[in-house]
Motif scaffolding. Structure first.
Motif, PDB file in Angstrom:
ATOM      1  N   GLU A  54       1.093  -1.355   0.292  1.00 44.54           N
ATOM      2  CA  GLU A  54      -0.114  -0.215   0.218  1.00 44.54           C
ATOM      3  C   GLU A  54       0.323   1.316  -0.009  1.00 44.54           C
ATOM      4  OE1 GLU A  54      -3.663   1.721   2.376  1.00 44.54           O
ATOM      5  OE2 GLU A  54      -2.011   1.160   3.421  1.00 44.54           O
ATOM      6  N   TRP A  57       2.664   1.296  -3.255  1.00 50.29           N
ATOM      7  CA  TRP A  57       2.180   1.032  -4.922  1.00 50.29           C
ATOM      8  C   TRP A  57       0.292   1.871  -5.093  1.00 50.29           C
ATOM      9  CZ3 TRP A  57       5.698   0.825  -8.030  1.00 50.29           C
ATOM     10  CH2 TRP A  57       6.664  -0.747  -7.909  1.00 50.29           C
ATOM     11  N   ARG A  58       0.090   1.826  -3.792  1.00 54.01           N
ATOM     12  CA  ARG A  58      -1.316   3.007  -3.939  1.00 54.01           C
ATOM     13  C   ARG A  58      -1.510   4.228  -4.865  1.00 54.01           C
ATOM     14  NH1 ARG A  58      -5.355   3.091   1.120  1.00 54.01           N
ATOM     15  NH2 ARG A  58      -7.492   4.104  -0.143  1.00 54.01           N
ATOM     16  N   ARG A  59      -1.941   4.459  -5.434  1.00 55.56           N
ATOM     17  CA  ARG A  59      -2.809   5.160  -5.977  1.00 55.56           C
ATOM     18  C   ARG A  59      -2.327   6.511  -5.188  1.00 55.56           C
ATOM     19  NH1 ARG A  59      -3.928   7.497 -11.207  1.00 55.56           N
ATOM     20  NH2 ARG A  59      -4.324   5.394 -11.502  1.00 55.56           N
ATOM     21  N   TRP A  65       0.326  10.112 -10.062  1.00 55.75           N
ATOM     22  CA  TRP A  65       1.580   9.278  -9.772  1.00 55.75           C
ATOM     23  C   TRP A  65       3.425   9.851  -9.186  1.00 55.75           C
ATOM     24  CZ3 TRP A  65       0.023   4.572  -8.261  1.00 55.75           C
ATOM     25  CH2 TRP A  65      -1.103   4.439  -8.867  1.00 55.75           C
ATOM     26  N   SER A  77       1.146  -0.282 -10.843  1.00 53.10           N
ATOM     27  CA  SER A  77       0.753   0.972  -9.734  1.00 53.10           C
ATOM     28  C   SER A  77      -0.744   0.559 -10.644  1.00 53.10           C
ATOM     29  CB  SER A  77       0.818   2.132  -9.490  1.00 53.10           C
ATOM     30  OG  SER A  77       2.246   1.955  -8.823  1.00 53.10           O
ATOM     31  N   GLU A  78      -0.963   0.477 -11.537  1.00 56.53           N
ATOM     32  CA  GLU A  78      -2.144   0.991 -12.461  1.00 56.53           C
ATOM     33  C   GLU A  78      -3.430  -0.069 -12.739  1.00 56.53           C
ATOM     34  OE1 GLU A  78      -1.615   3.420 -15.950  1.00 56.53           O
ATOM     35  OE2 GLU A  78      -2.133   5.181 -14.875  1.00 56.53           O
ATOM     36  N   ASP A  81      -3.691  -1.364  -8.014  1.00 59.50           N
ATOM     37  CA  ASP A  81      -4.751  -0.659  -7.433  1.00 59.50           C
ATOM     38  C   ASP A  81      -5.623  -0.893  -7.405  1.00 59.50           C
ATOM     39  OD1 ASP A  81      -4.107   2.273  -5.889  1.00 59.50           O
ATOM     40  OD2 ASP A  81      -5.520   2.600  -7.462  1.00 59.50           O
ATOM     41  N   LYS A  85      -8.277  -6.822  -2.550  1.00 62.57           N
ATOM     42  CA  LYS A  85      -7.172  -6.930  -1.682  1.00 62.57           C
ATOM     43  C   LYS A  85      -7.747  -7.777  -0.789  1.00 62.57           C
ATOM     44  CE  LYS A  85      -4.749  -3.637  -3.605  1.00 62.57           C
ATOM     45  NZ  LYS A  85      -5.952  -2.991  -4.398  1.00 62.57           N
ATOM     46  N   TRP A  97      -8.623   0.565   0.430  1.00 60.15           N
ATOM     47  CA  TRP A  97      -7.366   0.198  -0.988  1.00 60.15           C
ATOM     48  C   TRP A  97      -8.220  -1.187  -1.247  1.00 60.15           C
ATOM     49  CZ3 TRP A  97      -2.467  -2.383  -1.500  1.00 60.15           C
ATOM     50  CH2 TRP A  97      -1.832  -1.857  -2.848  1.00 60.15           C
ATOM     51  N   ASN A  98      -9.649  -0.673  -1.275  1.00 61.04           N
ATOM     52  CA  ASN A  98      -9.825  -2.151  -1.746  1.00 61.04           C
ATOM     53  C   ASN A  98      -9.660  -3.933  -0.940  1.00 61.04           C
ATOM     54  OD1 ASN A  98     -10.968   0.312  -4.209  1.00 61.04           O
ATOM     55  ND2 ASN A  98      -9.004  -0.923  -4.923  1.00 61.04           N
TER      56      ASN A  98
END
Length: 187
Positions: A54, A57-59, A65, A77-78, A81, A85, A97-98
């Motif tokens: 996280e 690599w999280r937006r 970015w 990352s795209e 993200d 998860k 973060w989903n």
């Protein structure tokens, strides 16, 4: 039909798997890892790996970015993200973060996760995969072996007894070697 649970990780010649060991990522390795992500619908992490991923690599909230990312890292990352998860943790109270939190019987939770429809579940980290491997739940292992001796850090699947069958091998320009395995049939 169950979806496959796949474990993929960078490892040094001496079996170290901490995130600072190995060669720095290059365009070829980042493209490989991006393609690995695309093979699954769901990422399964323990707390430490979730927090590490996280943070990297999280937006960002700005939507932009960071400048340190090159095009291959942005592509990675795209893909990561927006992915679902699942976080196995007894210490976190909540995740975002989903992500969803798994508590209680980890083995049963992973069996349920594998039983859901999808392309696959990708597990990362060190301790969580060792636990799942010891219970025979991992269907595929991918090790990107770096031509480096780290000399320190956590070891790959420490304490787990496995027999694996090589199903794919390829080399990167850097000298790293991808080795993909499945559990060997027991006699």
């Amino acid at each position: 039909m169950t979806q496959p649970l796949r474990y993929a990780i960078n490892v040094t010649l001496d079996g170290c798997v901490h995130h600072e060991a190995g060669l720095p990522p290059d365009e070829q390795s980042m493209a490989f890892w991006t393609d690995e992500l695309r093979r699954s619908d769901t990422l399964l992490y323990g707390r430490a790996t979730y927090e590490l991923m996280e943070g990297a690599w999280r937006r960002p909230e700005s939507g932009e970015w960071p400048d340190w990312m090159d095009a291959s890292e942005v592509a990675f990352s795209e893909v990561m993200d927006p992915m679902r998860k699942v976080v196995a943790s007894g210490t976190l109270d909540s995740v975002d973060w989903n992500a969803e939190l798994v508590r209680g019987d980890l083995i049963e939770a992973v069996r349920r996760l594998k039983g859901e429809p999808g392309r696959g579940v990708s597990v990362g980290g060190v301790r969580l995969p060792a636990t799942l491997a010891a219970h025979g739940l991992i269907d595929e292992y991918t090790f990107v072996v770096h031509p480096v001796i780290a000399g320190r850090g956590p070891r790959l699947l420490d304490g787990v007894d496995l027999r694996l069958e090589l199903i794919e091998r390829r080399e990167f320009r850097s000298g790293a070697v991808v080795q993909r395995f499945r559990p060997a049939e027991q006699d």
